[in-house]
Write a protein that holds these residues in place. Structure first.
Motif, short mmCIF file in Angstrom:
data_model
loop_
_atom_site.label_atom_id
_atom_site.label_comp_id
_atom_site.label_asym_id
_atom_site.label_seq_id
_atom_site.Cartn_x
_atom_site.Cartn_y
_atom_site.Cartn_z
N LEU A 92 -82.84 4.16 -34.79
CA LEU A 92 -84.15 4.66 -35.24
C LEU A 92 -85.08 4.85 -34.06
O LEU A 92 -86.23 5.21 -34.23
N CYS A 93 -84.61 4.53 -32.86
CA CYS A 93 -85.51 4.30 -31.74
C CYS A 93 -85.08 5.09 -30.51
O CYS A 93 -85.84 5.92 -30.03
N MET A 94 -83.90 4.83 -29.97
CA MET A 94 -83.52 5.42 -28.68
C MET A 94 -82.35 6.40 -28.77
O MET A 94 -81.96 6.98 -27.76
N SER B 80 -91.29 9.19 -25.56
CA SER B 80 -90.99 8.09 -26.47
C SER B 80 -90.80 8.62 -27.89
O SER B 80 -90.23 9.70 -28.04
N GLN B 81 -91.33 7.95 -28.91
CA GLN B 81 -90.90 8.27 -30.28
C GLN B 81 -91.37 9.62 -30.82
O GLN B 81 -90.78 10.14 -31.76
N GLY B 82 -92.42 10.20 -30.24
CA GLY B 82 -92.78 11.56 -30.67
C GLY B 82 -91.69 12.55 -30.29
O GLY B 82 -91.58 13.64 -30.86
N GLY C 252 -88.34 0.99 -26.47
CA GLY C 252 -89.28 0.31 -27.36
C GLY C 252 -89.11 -1.18 -27.36
O GLY C 252 -90.01 -1.95 -27.03
N GLN C 253 -87.90 -1.63 -27.72
CA GLN C 253 -87.66 -3.04 -27.92
C GLN C 253 -87.29 -3.71 -26.60
O GLN C 253 -86.86 -3.06 -25.66
N PRO C 254 -87.42 -5.05 -26.56
CA PRO C 254 -87.22 -5.75 -25.30
C PRO C 254 -85.83 -5.56 -24.73
O PRO C 254 -85.65 -5.58 -23.52
N GLY D 29 -96.49 5.55 -37.00
CA GLY D 29 -96.30 4.93 -35.69
C GLY D 29 -96.94 3.56 -35.65
O GLY D 29 -97.07 2.88 -36.67
N ARG D 30 -97.40 3.19 -34.44
CA ARG D 30 -97.74 1.80 -34.19
C ARG D 30 -99.21 1.54 -33.95
O ARG D 30 -99.95 2.43 -33.56
N LEU D 31 -99.60 0.30 -34.12
CA LEU D 31 -100.95 -0.16 -33.79
C LEU D 31 -100.86 -1.06 -32.57
O LEU D 31 -99.82 -1.65 -32.29
#
Ligand code: MGD
Ligand code: MGD
Ligand code: SF4
Ligand code: MO
Length: 876
Positions: A134-136, A287-289, A325-327, A583-585
Motif C-alpha cells: 500500500l506504500c512503496m 512519496s504517496q501522491g 514511509g515506515q521505519p 493522507g496523513r496528519l
C-alpha cells in the motif's frame, strides 16, 4: 551518558522512514527520557513531535499481555501448538497456497527475514505480502524497471547539496519532518529552491517557491512535458545516455502526451520545466501522491526518465529520492517481504536465484510464481481460497482499501491469527488467536531508512507479561511445523548474520544489496553496531549508485520506460461528483494505536474531518462545523466539515487515521476503492469518488471525562487529553433522558449531578462529580455545540463548579488549541504574545514562548498564523 549519570541507550525512532536516532533513558518506574541522538547521520539530534512524544506511548494499560485463543488467555505452548496444528492441517488438506501471511514495513529486518523464509522456503507458498504494497510497491516496480533492481541511488546528504528540491506528492513537513527541517536549513545556508507538486496546498507549501496544484493523477503528463522540454532545450547528457536504453521511444511517447490534463496554466508548467532544466543540482523527492495511484509505477518512471536523460543521478545534490514511509519499509524490500520478491533483491521468478536461495536455506520447496498481492490476498480470504491467515504488525481492517469488505473477509476466514501489542484494534478484534508481541522499546534488531542506512533498535524496557519478539514467535512456529533446524535461532544477531551471508550470494549474482561485510559480526559487534549505509562488502561501503552507470539489468544499462498519462481508475460523475484524496496528519501515526495514547499529540487535531472547498460547501449547504455524510460506491462515513481553499473545487481530503476504536463512522478506507496499479499492485488510495451531503443531526454533543467513556451515537470521535478524554457526538434521535445518558456515558450511576436542561430548545448540560471531583461533563445542543473545548478538557479530576458555563470565568486565561505540541503552546497564547510584544517572526515567537523550538514541526503553522495576523486579507 549525560549529566544525570544514568546510562542512555542508542536506538531508532519506530515511526517514519527518516529513521532518526534516539537516546533512551528509562527511569525504572515505567517512564523514559527520549532525546534525539546527536551522532545519528539521519537527524543529528533533531526529533519531530511524534518522536519527542514517544515516552507518552509506552504505558502498559492497553497492552496485550498474554496469548489469547477464542477470547481466552492461555499459555504460549497451547496457543502456538494450536496455530501450528491449524496451519499444518490446512496445508495438508488444501495445499500451501491455502494459507497466507500479511506483514508490515514496521517489522524489524530479523522478524521479516524469518517470516519470509518460513513462508517461501518451508511452507512453500509465496502468499506473504505486506502493507508496503500500500506504500512503496510502485517505487519498487519503477526502480526495477529502470535500474534492474530496487535501488535508491542517493542519500540524505544530497538535500544539503541541492539547488532545487522538487517534492512530488509528498507532504514532507508533516510526514518526514526532520528531513524537511534539514531541507529548510540547507535553504537558509544556500538558497535552495523548493517546488511542491500536490493537488492540495499542504503545510509543505508554506516555504515553497512554487506550488503546482495539478489535477489528481496527472503527474505523468507533467513529467513527460519536462522530458520534452529537456530534449528541446538541449539539456540531455549525451554521454550518460550511452549508459541507457530506450530513450527514443520514451521521448516519442512523451511528445504524444498532453500537459493540459494537469489543469495547470502553460506559464506555470513552463516556469517549472525551465527551473528544473537550468538547475543542475536537482533532487526530486516523491512519496504517496506518486506511489498510491493506478498509474503509480508510470509516475515513478516518468520522474526517473528525466533524471536519467540529464545524467543527474547518483551525484552529490542530484537524483531521484523516494522517501520511505515506515521505519523499515526499506528493510522489508531488502529481505523480500513482497509476494513477488526473494530475499536480498533476488527475483522469485529467476530460476538461478531461486535455486541459490533454496540451497542456502536447505529448503524443501520453493514457489516458482509470485504469491497474492495485498488486495488480491484479502479477496482470496473473502472467497475462501485462503483459509488460514496470520496478520503481523499491521491493521488491514482499517488501512486496506474497501476496508469494510476486508473486515468482513477477515471475520469470515476459517482461522485468523493476529500478532499485535494491543487487542484494541479493528483487526485484532476479529482474530481467533491473538499473540502478544513486544513493542518498540522492548525489542532488538535492525531497520533500514530511506537512504539505505541500517540502524539498530535496542531494548531498554523488559518484555511485559508474556509478550515475545516477533522473530521469536515466528521461529517457534517454524519449529512446531517441523522445521527445527532452519528456525533454530537463539538471537536476532544470529538471524542477521545468516541474512548478511545470503546477501553475499546475491552480490555474486551482481545484485546491489550486498552486506556480506557484516556476515561475520560477533554478538558484541552486533550489539554495538553503529548506523551504516549499504552496500557493505570487502570492496565497497555506502556511497551513491549510478553516477557512471553500472545498472543492474543484464547489459549494465538503465532503461527508459515510455509512459503516458492515464486518468485515475474511478471516474467522477453525477452520482459521485467529488474526488476523495486521503493522507496523513502531523501528529498521528496511521491507525493511532500508539500516537493516540499521547494527549499532546491528540491535541493537534482531535477529531476526524473532511476538507472541502468553500464553493462546494455552499453548493451542498454545508456550513463550518457541520457534519458531512460521505458516500462512495463502497461505503459511508460521517466527518466534520473543514471548509478551506487548500483543496480545489471538486476535490475533498480526509485523513486516514480514525478507526472503529476512535471514530467508527470515520474509517476512511471504507470509502476507498480497491483499484490497483497494473504493474505494482499498489492501491489508488488518493483518488476515489464520493458524494457529499449535510448530515442532518437532531442533536450534537461534546463531553469531557476523567476515565474512559463509551459514546454510542451515529457519529462519535474520542480522544485523549491531559486530564482524561474528550468526545464529539451527534445523532438522529436524541436519548429520552440526558441525565441517564450522561451516567451511562461516564459509567457513573451514583455520581452527584448538576444540570441545566431545556427540553424545548433541545439543550442539556450535565456535570457529574464524585467526591468533589469532576468525572464527566456533557453538553448537548441542536446545533454544533459552542463551548470552549480547550478549557473544558483541563477540568476533569478536580472540583469544577463553574463547568456548566462551558467557558472560563473572564479572568482565567485560555490558551486556545495547541499549536506546538512539544511545548504545549496554544494559538491564543501565541496571538496574545504577537499582539502585546510585537513579534514578527517564527524565531521571535520561539524565543518568547519556546513554541517551534523543539522539533520544529509546527513552524509552518506558526508562520501561517503570523501571516494571517499581519495580513488577514492575504491569508483569508
Ligand atoms: N505524521 C505522520 N508521518 C508519517 C506517517 C503517518 O502516519 N503520520 N506515515 C508514514 C508513512 S507509512 C508514509 S507512506 C509516509 C507518507 O508520506 P506522504 O506521501 O508525504 O503523505 P500523504 O499524506 O499520504 O500524501 C502525500 C500527498 O500526496 C498528495 N497527492 C494526492 N494525490 C496526488 C497526485 O495525484 N499527485 C501528486 N503529486 N500528489 C498527490 C496528497 O494531497 C498529499 O498531500 O508518511 C510517513 N510519515
Ligand atoms: N486511505 C488511505 N489508506 C492508506 C494510506 C493512505 O494514504 N490512505 N496509506 C497506506 C500506507 S502508506 C500504509 S504504510 C498503511 C499503514 O497501515 P497499518 O500498517 O495498518 O497501520 P498501523 O497503525 O501502523 O498498524 C500497525 C499495527 O501494528 C501494531 N504494533 C505496534 N508495534 C508492534 C510490534 O512491535 N509488533 C507487532 N506484532 N505489532 C505491533 C500496532 O498496534 C498496529 O495495530 O496504510 C495504508 N492505507
Ligand atoms: S522524523 Fe519524527 S517520526 Fe520520523 S523518524 Fe524522525 S522523530 Fe521519528
Ligand atoms: Mo506507508
Amino acid at each position: 551518558m549525560d549529566g544525570s549519570g544514568l546510562p542512555e541507550t542508542r536506538s531508532t525512532c519506530p515511526y517514519c522512514g527518516v529513521g532518526c536516532g534516539v537516546l533512551l533513558r528509562p527511569d525504572g518506574q515505567g517512564g523514559m527520557d527520549v532525546r534525539g541522538d546527536p551522532d545519528h547521520p539521519a537527524n543529528h539530534a533533531r526529533l519531530c513531535s511524534k518522536g519527542s512524544a514517544l515516552a507518552e506511548t509506552i504505558g502498559l494499560e492497553h497492552r496485550l499481555l498474554a496469548p489469547r485463543v477464542d477470547g481466552r488467555d492461555c499459555d504460549w505452548d497451547s496457543a502456538l501448538q494450536h496455530v501450528a496444528d491449524r496451519f499444518s492441517d490446512t496445508i495438508a488438506r488444501h495445499g500451501p497456497d491455502s494459507v497466507g501471511f500479511y506483514v508490515s514495513g514496521q517489522l524489524l529486518t530479523e522478524d521479516y527475514y524469518v517470516a519470509n523464509k518460513l513462508m517461501k522456503g518451508f511452507i512453500g507458498s509465496a502468499n506473504i505480502d505486506t502493507n508496503s504494497r500500500l506504500c512503496m510497491a510502485s517505487s519498487v516496480a519503477g526502480h526495477k524497471r529502470a535500474f534492474g533492481t530496487d535501488t535508491v541511488p542517493g542519500t540524505y546528504e544530497d538535500l544539503d547539496a541541492a539547488d532545487l528540491v522538487v517534492l512530488v506528492g509528498s507532504n514532507l513537513a508533516w510526514c518526514h519532518p526532520v528531513l524537511y527541517q534539514r531541507l529548510l536549513a540547507a535553504r537558509k545556508a544556500r538558497g535552495t529552491r523548493i517546488v511542491v507538486i500536490d493537488p492540495r496546498r499542504t503545510a509543505t507549501c508554506d516555504s515553497a517557491d512554487m506550488h503546482l496544484a495539478l489535477a489528481p493523477g496527472s503527474d505523468v503528463a507533467l513529467f513527460n512535458r519536462l522530458l520534452t522540454t529537456l530534449y528541446e532545450g538541449g539539456a540531455l547528457d549525451a554521454g550518460y545516455l550511452r549508459q541507457t536504453n530506450g530513450f527514443d521511444r520514451a521521448i516519442e511517447t512523451a511528445f504524444s502526451d498532453d500537459a493540459r490534463v494537469t489543469g495547470l496554466s502553460p506559464d506555470r508548467i513552463e516556469a517549472f520545466c525551465e527551473l528544473w532544466m537550468r538547475t543542475e543540482k536537482v533532487v526530486t523527492i516523491y512519496s504517496q501522491g506518486v506511489n498510491q495511484s493506478s498509474s503509480g509505477s508510470d509516475k515513478v518512471n516518468a520522474i526517473l526518465n528525466c533524471h536519467l536523460a540529464t545524467g543527474r543521478i547518483g551525484k552529490p545534490g542530484m537524483g531521484p529520492l523516494s522517501v520511505t514511509g515506515q521505519p523499515n519499509a526499506m528493510g522489508g524490500r531488502e529481505v523480500g517481504g513482497l509476494a513477488n520478491m526473494l530475499a536480498c533483491h533476488l527475483d522469485l521468478e529467476n530460476p538461478d536465484h531461486r535455486a541459490a536461495v533454496r540451497s542456502f536455506w536447505d529448503a524443501p520447496q520453493m514457489p516458482d510464481a509470485p504469491g497474492l498481492k495485498a488486495v488480491d490476498m484479502f479477496r482470496a480470504v473473502g472467497d475462501g481460497r485462503i483459509k488460514a491467515l496470520w496478520i503481523i504488525h499491521t491493521n488491514p481492517a482499517v488501512s486496506m482499501p474497501e476496508a469494510d469488505a476486508v473486515r468482513d473477509a477477515i471475520a469470515g476466514c476459517d482461522f485468523t491469527v493476529v500478532s499485535d501489542i494491543t487487542a484494541a484494534t479493528d483487526t485484532a478484534r476479529l482474530a481467533d488467536v491473538l499473540l502478544p508481541a513486544t513493542a518498540w522499546a522492548e525489542k532488538e534488531g535492525t531497520v533500514t531508512n530511506s537512504d539505505r542506512t541500517i540502524s539498530r533498535q535496542r531494548s531498554v524496557l523488559p518484555a511485559p507479561g508474556a509478550a515475545r519478539p516477533d522473530w521469536a514467535i515466528l521461529a517457534e512456529l517454524g519449529r512446531r511445523m517441523g522445521f527445527d533446524r532452519a528456525f533454530d535461532y537463539a538471537s536476532p544477531a544470529e538471524i542477521f548474520r545468516e541474512y548478511a551471508t545470503l546477501s553475499g550470494i546475491a552480490g555474486q549474482f551482481g545484485r546491489d544489496f550486498d552486506i556480506s561485510g557484516l556476515a561475520r559480526m560477533t554478538d558484541a559487534a552486533y550489539a554495538g553496531l553503529v548506523p551504516v549505509r549499504w552496500p557493505v562488502t570487502a570492496m565497497r561501503a555506502g556511497g551513491r549508485f549510478f553516477a557512471d552507470g553500472g545498472f543492474f539489468h543484464a547489459d549494465g544499462k538503465a532503461r527508459f520506460v515510455p509512459v503516458s498519462y492515464r486518468a485515475p481508475a474511478s471516474k467522477t460523475g453525477p452520482r459521485y461528483p467529488f474526488r476523495l484524496n486521503t493522507g496523513r496528519l502531523r501528529d498521528q501515526w496511521h491507525t493511532m494505536t500508539r500516537t493516540a495514547l499521547s494527549p499532546r499529540l491528540a491535541a493537534h487535531m482531535p477529531e476526524p474531518f473532511i476538507e472541502l472547498h468553500p464553493e462546494d460547501a455552499a453548493a451542498q449547504g454545508i456550513a463550518p462545523a457541520d457534519l458531512v455524510q460521505v458516500q462512495s460506491p463502497h461505503g459511508r462515513a460521517i466527518l466534520r466539515a473543514r471548509i478551506t481553499d487548500s483543496v480545489q473545487p471538486g476535490q475533498v481530503f480526509a485523513p486516514m487515521h480514525w478507526t472503529g476504536e476512535t471514530a467508527p463512522s470515520a474509517r476512511i478506507d471504507g470509502l476507498v476503492a480497491a483499484e490497483t496499479d497494473p504493474v505494482s499492485g499498489q492501491p489508488e488510495s488518493k483518488a476515489s469518488v464520493v458524494a457529499l451531503s449535510r448530515f442532518k443531526a437532531a442533536w450534537y454533543g461534546f463531553a469531557v471525562s476523567r476515565d474512559a467513556m463509551a459514546p454510542t451515537a451515529d457519529y462519535w470521535a474520542l480522544a485523549r487529553t491531559g486530564q482524561g478524554y474528550r468526545a464529539e457526538m451527534a445523532g438522529h434521535t436524541p436519548p429520552t433522558d440526558w441525565e441517564q445518558e450522561a451516567r451511562r456515558l461516564f459509567a457513573a450511576p451514583g455520581a452527584s449531578a448538576m444540570s441545566i436542561l431545556d427540553a424545548a430548545r433541545g439543550t442539556a448540560r450535565i456535570a457529574l462529580h464524585e467526591e468533589g471531583a469532576l468525572i464527566g461533563a456533557l453538553f448537548v445542543a441542536p446545533r454544533p455545540v459552542a463551548v470552549m473545548r480547550d478549557y473544558l478538557v483541563t477540568l476533569p479530576g478536580a472540583a469544577a463548579e463553574g463547568v456548566l458555563q462551558g467557558r472560563p470565568a473572564a479572568d482565567v486565561p485560555n490558551p486556545g488549541p495547541v499549536l506546538c505540541s512539544c511545548l504545549g503552546v496554544g494559538v491564543n497564547t501565541i496571538v496574545e504574545a504577537v499582539e502585546t510584544q510585537g513579534l514578527i517572526s517564527v524565531d521571535a515567537i520561539g524565543e518568547a514562548l519556546g513554541a517551534g523550538t523543539n522539533c520544529g514541526s509546527c513552524r509552518p503553522e506558526i508562520a501561517a498564523l503570523l501571516q494571517n495576523l499581519h495580513n488577514p486579507e492575504a491569508a483569508q
